[in-house]
Enzyme design. Structure first.
Site, mmCIF file in Angstrom:
data_model
loop_
_atom_site.group_PDB
_atom_site.id
_atom_site.type_symbol
_atom_site.label_atom_id
_atom_site.label_comp_id
_atom_site.label_asym_id
_atom_site.label_seq_id
_atom_site.Cartn_x
_atom_site.Cartn_y
_atom_site.Cartn_z
ATOM 1 N N ARG A 35 0.701 -1.362 0.048
ATOM 2 C CA ARG A 35 0.185 0.049 0.130
ATOM 3 C C ARG A 35 1.081 1.123 -0.370
ATOM 4 O O ARG A 35 0.591 1.788 -0.879
ATOM 5 C CB ARG A 35 -1.075 0.435 0.960
ATOM 6 C CG ARG A 35 -1.739 1.466 1.468
ATOM 7 C CD ARG A 35 -2.737 1.471 2.434
ATOM 8 N NE ARG A 35 -2.788 0.250 3.412
ATOM 9 C CZ ARG A 35 -1.889 0.806 4.157
ATOM 10 N NH1 ARG A 35 -1.372 2.111 5.049
ATOM 11 N NH2 ARG A 35 -2.042 -0.015 5.885
ATOM 12 N N TYR A 88 -14.998 17.893 -15.364
ATOM 13 C CA TYR A 88 -15.628 16.071 -15.648
ATOM 14 C C TYR A 88 -16.362 16.124 -14.944
ATOM 15 O O TYR A 88 -16.290 16.329 -13.470
ATOM 16 C CB TYR A 88 -14.231 15.316 -15.570
ATOM 17 C CG TYR A 88 -14.516 13.962 -15.442
ATOM 18 C CD1 TYR A 88 -14.514 13.263 -16.650
ATOM 19 C CD2 TYR A 88 -14.601 13.294 -13.701
ATOM 20 C CE1 TYR A 88 -15.533 11.785 -16.688
ATOM 21 C CE2 TYR A 88 -14.442 11.861 -14.170
ATOM 22 C CZ TYR A 88 -15.574 10.877 -15.282
ATOM 23 O OH TYR A 88 -15.764 9.949 -15.487
ATOM 24 N N ASP A 160 -5.953 19.201 -14.553
ATOM 25 C CA ASP A 160 -6.341 17.807 -15.445
ATOM 26 C C ASP A 160 -5.791 17.771 -16.719
ATOM 27 O O ASP A 160 -6.544 18.453 -17.656
ATOM 28 C CB ASP A 160 -7.930 17.777 -15.196
ATOM 29 C CG ASP A 160 -8.191 16.327 -15.076
ATOM 30 O OD1 ASP A 160 -7.778 16.006 -15.984
ATOM 31 O OD2 ASP A 160 -9.270 15.585 -14.707
ATOM 32 N N LYS A 185 -7.604 6.176 -19.621
ATOM 33 C CA LYS A 185 -7.709 7.314 -20.207
ATOM 34 C C LYS A 185 -6.499 7.003 -21.593
ATOM 35 O O LYS A 185 -5.899 5.921 -21.117
ATOM 36 C CB LYS A 185 -7.651 8.604 -20.926
ATOM 37 C CG LYS A 185 -8.678 8.831 -19.330
ATOM 38 C CD LYS A 185 -10.439 8.118 -19.830
ATOM 39 C CE LYS A 185 -11.665 8.396 -18.830
ATOM 40 N NZ LYS A 185 -11.933 10.252 -17.683
#
Ligand SMILES: *Cc1c(COP(=O)(O)O)cnc(C)c1O
Length: 374
Positions: A35, A88, A160, A185
């Protein structure tokens, strides 16, 4: 990305192990628990930091996990975030939800309305959230000017960069503090992994993101990191074909009698074409349009459309089309969509890497169907 230090494999192995052996109880090796850190994830973050020109990157499970990470790490309780109004849909929803829980205050502002943006900054800001080009209308925000104004009130500035990737735009060079990606993406590019990343310009900002990603438990899995890295290797080649195909489609769409509005920053008619040219090194392969015939034309355009899949998401090798109002942006209220200029008849395209001739043929046929019902 480096080769495998154990056997010199050209493709580095995936380290799936959750934990690592301590040499002795008081010393940890380079890795202890996945983690916190993992060699495969580190290969991805090293590559992303290098490409964006940052000091370090943090890879997390989804693009929205990257938004969560930044909101949690950089907006104190009762603080204020200023978010671009046409960001978004999931980003809009996340900030709205956090604000509705009284976690902090959020204001959605049209960043191209200079007066509105200055007024919002005047009320104070811990975080300013830019998305350029925006989704789905491909509006451009001036990264340098927005960062300068936001820094003057002490805000951390985030951009972004999902739509363009560091190969077409490097926001840190324009004064932005943190770049965020949905690696789902273009970075991965093969529509088979969901992921996110945050890349920082400053070591302290990077350290804060790394620490919070571990504390919140948002970090990306090893296998997802491996897939994103595999996609990254062909990013440059993919983007060149995406660009070629997009330019080819523009020759068909620009001025076509079935099309009433066409949004793509590469067009000279785009209101911010010059700004896009200045701060980007390409115009990307996302565009949107409205048809003269409204809703019936949209139906006719989509009915029987070949090659393009009717699907959300973007940036994969396959061409996609979507209706933002009922798909990607359904999470926004109708009022918020109207305010952001997202009409019910808007179509968004993500151009893939198929043959340009085939794409032109099917879009030409779809436009003829749309025109017939207009
Ligand atoms: C998809 C997307 C996100 C969210 O990323 P997920 O990986 O779906 O969580 C954020 N910003 C932009 C611009 C996106 O396209």
């Amino acid at each position: 990305m480096g080769a495998d230090p154990a056997y010199r494999a050209v493709v580095p192995p995936i380290y799936l192990s959750t934990n690592y052996v301590f040499p002795d109880p008081s010393t940890a090796g380079p890795y202890d628990y996945s983690r916190s850190s993992n060699p495969t994830r580190d290969q991805l973050t090293d590559a992303l930091a290098t490409l964006e020109g940052g000091v370090g990157a943090t890879a997390v499970g989804t693009g929205l996990a990257a938004v969560t990470l930044i909101a949690e790490a950089f907006v104190p309780g009762g603080g204020r975030a200023i978010v671009q109004h046409d960001s978004y849909g999931g980003t809009w929803r996340l900030f709205s939800y956090l604000a509705s829980q009284d976690r902090f205050e959020v204001e959605f502002v049209d960043f191209n309305d200079e007066a509105a943006f200055s007024e919002a900054l005047g009320r104070g800001a811990d975080l300013v959230w830019i998305e350029t080009p925006s989704n789905p209308l491909l509006r451009i925000t001036d990264l340098a000017r927005t960062s300068e104004k936001a820094h003057a009130v002490g805000a951390v500035v985030v951009a972004d960069n999902t739509f363009l990737t560091p190969l077409l735009q490097r926001p840190l060079e324009h004064g932005v503090d943190i770049v965020v990606h949905s690696t789902t993406k273009f970075i991965n590019g093969h529509s088979d992994v969901v992921g996110g990343a945050a890349i920082a310009a400053d070591p302290q900002v990077h350290e804060r993101l790394r620490m919070w990603a571990n504390a919140l438990g948002l970090t990306a899995g090893a296998f997802d990191s491996y897939l994103a890295l595999r996609g990254l290797r062909t990013l440059d080649a993919r983007l060149r074909v995406h660009a070629e195909n997009t330019s080819a489609l523009m020759t068909l769409l620009d001025g076509h009698p079935a099309v009433s509005k066409l949004h793509w920053p590469g067009l000279r008619s785009h209101p911010q074409h010059k700004l896009a040219k200045r701060q980007q090194s390409g115009f990307g392969s996302l565009f949107s349009l409205e048809l003269v015939g409204g809703a019936p034309a949209v139906g006719a355009f989509l009915d029987g459309l070949q090659i393009f899949h009717l699907a959300e998401s973007l940036g994969g090798v396959e061409s996609l089309i979507c209706v933002p109002a009922t798909m990607t942006h359904a999470g926004m209220t109708p009022e918020a969509r109207a305010e952001a200029g997202i009409s019910d008849g808007l179509l968004r395209f993500s151009v893939g890497v198929e043959s340009a001739d085939d794409l032109m043929t099917v879009v030409d046929e779809a436009l003829a169907r749309a025109l017939a019902v207009s």
